[in-house]
Write an enzyme that holds these catalytic residues in place. Structure first.
Site, PDB file in Angstrom:
ATOM      1  CD  GLU A  70      31.867 -12.942  24.044  1.00 39.03           C
ATOM      2  OE1 GLU A  70      31.475 -11.767  24.112  1.00 39.03           O
ATOM      3  OE2 GLU A  70      31.153 -13.876  23.586  1.00 39.03           O
ATOM      4  N   PRO A 284      21.894 -13.990   9.863  1.00 38.06           N
ATOM      5  CG  PRO A 284      19.592 -14.184  10.113  1.00 38.06           C
ATOM      6  CD  PRO A 284      20.766 -14.802   9.398  1.00 38.06           C
ATOM      7  N   GLY A 334      28.066 -21.632  13.923  1.00 33.39           N
ATOM      8  CA  GLY A 334      29.354 -22.302  13.819  1.00 33.39           C
ATOM      9  C   GLY A 334      29.840 -22.545  12.413  1.00 33.39           C
ATOM     10  CD  GLU A 335      27.011 -25.064   9.289  1.00 34.79           C
ATOM     11  OE1 GLU A 335      26.939 -26.304   9.433  1.00 34.79           O
ATOM     12  OE2 GLU A 335      26.147 -24.407   8.670  1.00 34.79           O
ATOM     13  CG  ASN A 359      35.523 -11.489  14.268  1.00 37.56           C
ATOM     14  OD1 ASN A 359      36.450 -10.771  13.920  1.00 37.56           O
ATOM     15  ND2 ASN A 359      35.640 -12.794  14.367  1.00 37.56           N
ATOM     16  CB  ILE A 361      39.475 -10.750  12.798  1.00 39.63           C
ATOM     17  CG1 ILE A 361      39.836  -9.432  13.478  1.00 39.63           C
ATOM     18  CG2 ILE A 361      40.726 -11.593  12.591  1.00 39.63           C
ATOM     19  CD1 ILE A 361      40.350  -9.585  14.892  1.00 39.63           C
ATOM     20  CD  GLU A 362      34.846 -15.492  12.787  1.00 35.54           C
ATOM     21  OE1 GLU A 362      34.844 -16.594  13.350  1.00 35.54           O
ATOM     22  OE2 GLU A 362      33.839 -14.768  12.715  1.00 35.54           O
TER      23      GLU A 362
END
Length: 440
Positions: A70, A284, A334-335, A359, A361-362
């Site tokens: 989020e 994961p 975060g990577e 997600n 979209i990434e």
């Protein structure tokens, strides 16, 4: 906006909810202590969980993003609000969410324009303490969080509430329109609901929400770290160009038994046929699963680099790649854009276990063809639109994943680019709706 709780049954349900939370307070504390063993942030700033902590400047815009996903998604909107000169108060529930907030907005935090706190737990006294201390202008909840005591207390205090890039998955909608419709009545307490799509907006309207607009999905506007792209390009150059790179991301532990045999089969078939072996990237969803999932891959004979030990801070291997290397295990947070950029094709997890997927979209933003399992209720938008546009493939079984990756290509770059262009602009739409509602 309608009064909440309005019906007698709603007040009774909220009373029972309050009793359960107070009876369970020792369990809440035990849970936070236990999670803190692996993720120390859970044990830090504990007073904030109950409305404590230093006060922030009055009139800040309060944005609640429960966890990491989020917060990443909300980044374009938060940056737009900061650019307008707004004071922003961010609350999270998970350690991953707070860590991501601290990292993404480090400069704004240092400048005193953005403030980070834990969201108060579901106790009326804690929420009142939080609101009286910080005095936010309005609250904005990201996605689909419906905490009835939080919402009822904000309503009683007269604090306007917004739900941003809101979604009401069909699975939840079908459940909430039956019986007493307890949850259905909670959504009526929002002053403004900004839905991801017209499909979701209509569901909120059917439940009685008064001011429902469509804003789209902020994830289409998430910035991609250039250093992640460069690191992926550098590492990809060290992998034989004829080897396809397959990424399995946001996987759940109960999917390991389904997915690892697919990887093993892809590797074995390539060896038997004398073809280039694929390079596997396995990431994961949650840090708590890193150790167990890594052990399962190792037990299956999948020889992988480990991000945490074999790559340096710049995401470069500490030693030359071994010839028998099967891939990279992504035990980091975060990577994800590094892992996606490194890959040719992507599978998104929590979709073979009825958890609704994550997600898509990434990877699409990086031009990667994407595959999911049968469960996509959590990403209904934009998954249905992506399926229709041909940039997403939904498969029913792991065997189909093996067949698909063995023989078929994916969506073309133009298809993906056209899809991304069609679904952009969520930040400006959100600012427009907030302004029309008199909140900005």
């Amino acid at each position: 906006m309608k009064r909440y709780p309005a019906r007698l049954i709603d007040r009774l349900a909220l009373l029972l909810w309050d009793i359960a939370w107070h009876a369970g307070l020792p369990l809440v504390l035990l849970y936070l202590w236990h999670r803190g063993r692996k993720e120390p942030l859970y044990r830090q700033h504990m007073a904030e969980r109950f409305g404590g902590g230093a006060a922030v400047p009055a009139g800040a815009i309060w944005i609640h993003g429960v966890s990491l996903g989020e917060m990443r998604a909300a980044r374009p909107l938060i940056e737009a609000l900061l650019k307008r000169g707004e004071q922003v108060l961010i609350t999270n529930i998970t350690a991953a969410g707070r860590a991501e907030t601290l990292k993404l907005f480090a400069d704004a935090i240092k400048q005193g324009q953005l403030h980070v706190r834990w969201c108060p737990a579901e106790y009326a006294w804690a929420i009142r303490r939080f609101l009286d201390k910080h005095k936010p202008r309005f609250g904005m909840i990201m996605e689909i969080e419906l905490w009835p005591r939080l919402i009822a207390t904000c309503h009683a205090k007269g604090l306007p509430l917004v739900q941003a890039q809101a979604q009401y998955p069909n699975k939840s909608f079908a459940r909430d329109t039956k019986g007493l419709q307890i949850r259905a009545h909670v959504v009526r307490a929002f002053d403004l609901i900004m839905a991801k799509s017209e499909r979701h907006a209509e569901r909120f309207r059917q439940l009685g929400a008064q001011n429902v607009q469509v804003m789209g999905e902020l994830r289409f506007e998430q910035p991609i770290p250039p250093d992640h792209l460069q690191a992926a390009k550098t590492l990809r150059a060290q992998i034989a160009p004829e080897r396809q790179v397959f990424c399995l991301a946001s996987t759940a532990p109960d999917e390991d038994a389904l997915l690892i045999p697919v990887l093993r089969k892809l590797l074995d078939e390539a060896n038997q046929a004398g073809k280039p072996r694929p390079f596997i990237v396995y990431v994961p969803r949650h840090p708590k699963d890193f150790v167990a999932t890594g052990a399962r891959l190792q037990a299956a004979g999948v020889n992988m680099l480990q991000r945490s030990t074999d790559l340096d801070d710049a995401l470069s291997p500490k030693a030359p790649l071994a010839e028998n290397l099967d891939g990279l295990f992504g035990d980091s947070l975060g990577e994800i854009n590094f892992y996606f950029a490194l890959s040719d094709r992507v599978f998104i997890g929590d979709s073979f276990n009825d958890e609704g997927s994550h997600n898509i979209i990434e990877p699409l933003s990086l031009g990667k063809p994407v595959v999911v399992g049968p469960s996509i209720w959590g990403i209904e938008y934009p998954a249905l639109e992506a399926l229709e546009a041909g940039v997403l493939v939904k498969l029913e079984t792991p065997d189909q994943l093996f067949e698909h990756w063995s023989r078929e290509n994916g969506a073309t770059g133009k298809q993906i680019t056209d899809f991304l262009t069609q679904h952009g602009g969520a930040t400006q739409k959100a600012l427009h709706h907030l302004s029309n509602a008199g909140l900005l």
